[in-house]
Scaffold this motif. Structure first.
Motif: not given
Ligand SMILES: NC(=O)c1ccc[n+]([C@@H]2O[C@H](COP(=O)([O-])OP(=O)(O)OC[C@H]3O[C@@H](n4cnc5c(N)ncnc54)[C@H](OP(=O)(O)O)[C@@H]3O)[C@@H](O)[C@H]2O)c1
Length: 235
Positions: A10-13, A27-43, A45-51
Motif C-alpha cells: 500500500s506504500s513505499g517499496i 500478475q500482481v497480488v497487492l496485500a496490505a491493511r489499507r484498502m483505500n491506498k491499494l485502490e489508489k495504486i490500482a489505478e 495497474l492493468n487488469e492482471h491484478h488482485l487487491l
C-alpha cells in the motif's frame, strides 16, 4: 504470466514494486491493511491484478490471501515479504508493545506468509524475496529491536536457501535509507527528526530503486540465484 504476491503493497517499496512488476508482465497480488491506498495504486495497474486486505499478523487473513490468489490466478510464482515497520527509540524509552509489534509483523508475519505460500511456490519452483535491511547486517543505536527483527529475517533467508536449494530460490534484499512512509510510524523525537533529515535532505534511495533491484533478481535464468542484495545510497 507469473503471479507475484507482494505484502505491504500500500506504500513505499511494496507499492513501487507492484507497479513495476505489473508493467513488466506479472500478475500482481497487492496485500496490505489499507484498502483505500491499494485502490489508489490500482489505478496505475492493468487488469492482471488482485487487491487483498490483509494483516500479516492474522493467520486466517493470510490463508485467505493465498486462497484468493489461487482462485484467481491458479498459482504463486513469487512471494515478496515486504510488510514491515520500525519504531525509532533508544531501548531505555522503548515501548514493549512496539517491540512486540515489530517482531509480530517483520518476523511472524513473514513466517506466516512463507508457510502458507510455500506449497504453491514449490510446485512452480518459485522465488521468495525477503525485504530485510542494512539493519540485518549491522546493529544501530535507537533501532536495536528493529535490527533484531531484520537479523531474524536474514537467518530465515539463509535457512530457506540451505533447506530448499534447487526447489525454491530465495533472496534477501537489504536496503539502506529509502524515502517512504517508514519514519511516520515513530513518535516525533530528536532521533526521528535526525533520521528524517538524513533520509529526505540527501539523495537517498527511492522505492523504485528497490523495485528495479527486485525485478533484476527475478529476471535471472533458472540456473542463476541471487541470494543477497545490499543497496545503499551512494553518499
Ligand atoms: N524505508 C527504508 O529506509 C527501509 C530500509 C530498509 C528496509 N526497509 C523495509 O522495507 C519494507 C517496506 O517498508 P517501506 O520503507 O516501504 O515503508 P512503508 O512505506 O511504511 O511501507 C510499509 C508497508 O508495510 C505494510 N504493513 C505494515 N504492517 C502490516 C501488517 N500488519 N499487515 C500487512 N501489511 C503491513 C504497510 O501497509 P498497511 O499499513 O496498509 O497495512 C505498508 O504498505 C519494510 O519491511 C521495511 O522494514 C525499509
Amino acid at each position: 504470466m507469473k503471479t507475484v504476491i507482494i505484502t505491504g503493497a500500500s506504500s513505499g517499496i511494496g507499492a513501487e514494486t507492484a507497479v513495476l512488476l505489473n508493467r513488466k508482465g506479472y500478475q500482481v497480488v497487492l496485500a496490505a491493511r489499507r484498502m483505500n491506498k491499494l485502490e489508489k495504486i490500482a489505478e496505475q495497474l492493468n487488469e492482471h491484478h488482485l487487491l487483498v486486505k490483509v494483516d500479516v499478523c492474522k493467520v486466517h487473513e493470510v490463508e485467505s490471501l493465498v486462497k484468493q490468489t489461487i482462485d484467481k490466478f491458479g498459482k504463486i510464482d513469487v512471494l515478496i515479504n515486504n510488510a514491515g515497520l520500525g519504531y525509532i527509540a533508544p531501548l531505555a524509552e522503548g515501548k514493549l508493545e512496539d517491540w512486540h509489534q515489530m517482531f509480530n509483523v517483520n518476523v511472524n508475519g513473514l513466517l506466516t506468509c512463507t508457510h502458507k505460500s510455500l506449497p504453491y511456490l514449490l510446485k512452480e519452483k518459485g522465488t521468495i524475496i525477503n525485504i530485510a535491511s542494512v539493519a540485518a547486517h549491522e546493529v544501530f543505536p535507537n533501532t536495536v529491536v528493529y535490527c533484531a527483527t531484520k537479523h531474524a529475517v536474514n537467518a530465515i533467508t539463509l535457512g530457506i536457501r540451505k533447506e530448499f536449494r534447487d526447489k525454491v530460490k530465495v533472496c534477501n534484499i537489504s536496503p539502506g535509507a529509502v524515502q517512504t512512509e517508514f519514519l511516520e510510524q515513530s513518535e516525533e523525537s530528536n532521533n526521528v527528526k535526525q533520521m528524517r533529515d538524513f533520509f529526505f535532505n540527501n539523495e537517498t534511495l527511492k522505492g523504485i530503486d528497490i523495485a528495479e533491484a527486485i525485478y533484476e533478481v527475478l529476471s535471472k535464468p533458472a540456473h542463476v540465484a541471487i541470494n543477497e542484495v545490499i543497496i545503499r545510497p551512494n553518499i
